[in-house]
Enzyme design. Sequence first.
Site, PDB file in Angstrom:
ATOM      1  N   GLY A  28       3.565  -5.827-143.177  1.00 24.49           N
ATOM      2  CA  GLY A  28       4.316  -7.072-143.167  1.00 24.49           C
ATOM      3  C   GLY A  28       4.060  -7.915-141.926  1.00 24.49           C
ATOM      4  N   HIS A  34      -4.185 -10.698-142.977  1.00 24.03           N
ATOM      5  CA  HIS A  34      -3.674 -10.052-144.190  1.00 24.03           C
ATOM      6  C   HIS A  34      -4.002 -10.905-145.424  1.00 24.03           C
ATOM      7  CE1 HIS A  34      -0.561  -8.676-141.120  1.00 24.03           C
ATOM      8  NE2 HIS A  34      -1.006  -7.513-141.590  1.00 24.03           N
ATOM      9  N   GLN A 145     -11.472  -4.897-141.383  1.00 23.81           N
ATOM     10  CA  GLN A 145     -12.385  -4.411-140.340  1.00 23.81           C
ATOM     11  C   GLN A 145     -11.642  -4.233-139.017  1.00 23.81           C
ATOM     12  OE1 GLN A 145     -15.215  -7.394-139.237  1.00 23.81           O
ATOM     13  NE2 GLN A 145     -16.273  -6.087-137.766  1.00 23.81           N
ATOM     14  N   ARG A 184       0.944  -7.936-133.673  1.00 22.40           N
ATOM     15  CA  ARG A 184       1.419  -7.617-132.323  1.00 22.40           C
ATOM     16  C   ARG A 184       1.067  -8.701-131.297  1.00 22.40           C
ATOM     17  NH1 ARG A 184       0.151  -1.862-133.855  1.00 22.40           N
ATOM     18  NH2 ARG A 184       2.127  -0.742-133.722  1.00 22.40           N
TER      19      ARG A 184
HETATM   20  P1  AMP Z   1      -1.189  -3.952-140.850  1.00 21.66           P
HETATM   21  O1  AMP Z   1      -0.102  -4.783-141.419  1.00 21.66           O
HETATM   22  O2  AMP Z   1      -1.415  -4.179-139.393  1.00 21.66           O
HETATM   23  O3  AMP Z   1      -1.047  -2.493-141.220  1.00 21.66           O
HETATM   24  O4  AMP Z   1      -2.532  -4.420-141.553  1.00 21.66           O
HETATM   25  C1  AMP Z   1      -2.672  -4.410-142.942  1.00 21.66           C
HETATM   26  C2  AMP Z   1      -4.120  -4.639-143.305  1.00 21.66           C
HETATM   27  O5  AMP Z   1      -4.547  -5.895-142.794  1.00 21.66           O
HETATM   28  C3  AMP Z   1      -5.062  -3.573-142.710  1.00 21.66           C
HETATM   29  O6  AMP Z   1      -6.067  -3.247-143.648  1.00 21.66           O
HETATM   30  C4  AMP Z   1      -5.632  -4.281-141.513  1.00 21.66           C
HETATM   31  O7  AMP Z   1      -6.888  -3.807-141.104  1.00 21.66           O
HETATM   32  C5  AMP Z   1      -5.730  -5.712-142.045  1.00 21.66           C
HETATM   33  N1  AMP Z   1      -5.790  -6.673-140.940  1.00 21.66           N
HETATM   34  C6  AMP Z   1      -4.990  -6.731-139.849  1.00 21.66           C
HETATM   35  N2  AMP Z   1      -5.389  -7.712-139.009  1.00 21.66           N
HETATM   36  C7  AMP Z   1      -6.473  -8.289-139.594  1.00 21.66           C
HETATM   37  C8  AMP Z   1      -7.350  -9.362-139.226  1.00 21.66           C
HETATM   38  N3  AMP Z   1      -7.200 -10.036-138.087  1.00 21.66           N
HETATM   39  N4  AMP Z   1      -8.373  -9.675-140.069  1.00 21.66           N
HETATM   40  C9  AMP Z   1      -8.551  -8.987-141.237  1.00 21.66           C
HETATM   41  N5  AMP Z   1      -7.755  -7.966-141.638  1.00 21.66           N
HETATM   42  C10 AMP Z   1      -6.735  -7.617-140.823  1.00 21.66           C
END
Ligand code: AMP
Length: 294
Positions: A28, A34, A145, A184
């Site tokens: 989220g 995302h 990535q 973050r």
């Molecule tokens: P998180 O909410 O941080 O668990 O991220 C969910 C998904 O979004 C994961 O597959 C992350 O690798 C991807 N994600 C997070 N930040 C980025 C970004 N800047 N660019 C592309 N994908 C991202």
Amino acid sequence: MHIVESIAELRQIRKSYASSVGLVTTMGYLHDGHLSLVNYSRDENDTVIATIFVNPTQFGEGEDFDSYPRDSERDLALLRDAGVDCVFMPSPKIMYPPNFQTKVTIKQVTQGREGGQREGHFVGVATVVAKLFNITQPTIAYFGQKDAQQAVVIRQLIRDLNFPLKMAVCPTQREADGLAMSSRNVYLSAEERQSATVLYRALQATGQAYDSGERNPNTLRAIAQQTVHREPLAYLDYVSLADTESFQEVKSTIENPVLLSLAAKVGKPRLLDNCLLPLSLNNRQDLSRLLGVD
Ligand code: AMP
């Protein structure tokens, strides 16, 4: 758009989906990173399921589980606008009922880098992703990535436990000055926010040296290290130059594509970034071929 909290209801809805189902798992507080995964999934599939779950088991003692930013109303509006069909947003009690006992442990690729810094982190990630795969049953799952070691860990999970799905790895989305988008980043003060671009600068400097012909891994690691060390507010955790298949550190002259990853503290937040070398490989197809499951 269905918004579902219960596993039974999700399974019922899933039964009505034919052919291709893309899954995007998130914690989220969504940003364009995302949403880029959602857009790839929307373009490539009949149906898109997104999940929002701040998974307690992947946070260590003293990490930011309680303070992790949350805004589900805004998230749901963004997912609706992006054309998501179904959002699964369970409570921790639904995912981990009393008497929950199973943990998924992956040995080698969880060692070092994020695994070295955050004990138990990848056990929490692999366990929750295995559960989300079983609950949502995607034909293809999309990961960023940005969390490259996580992608390699999930690739291993899919292979080892024979999950019947493909996995795409999609390029890191960045702010205009190169900082990788992250939920973050809200923790950064104005001054730290300026310094935070050092990770991207270090990747670029190292990538340019590689593209100019440098193949000595120690020389390349040193370029990244020196770039971060020159930034007064940044404290480097690690620089890694790893083989994309074994995820072991590269020790001799580089012959195949490699993954360069960095972690550094900039003020309070710890930031991650990475790129494939050569730099030309940082696109949906090559990332998925080298780090995902076809
Ligand atoms: P998180 O909410 O941080 O668990 O991220 C969910 C998904 O979004 C994961 O597959 C992350 O690798 C991807 N994600 C997070 N930040 C980025 C970004 N800047 N660019 C592309 N994908 C991202």
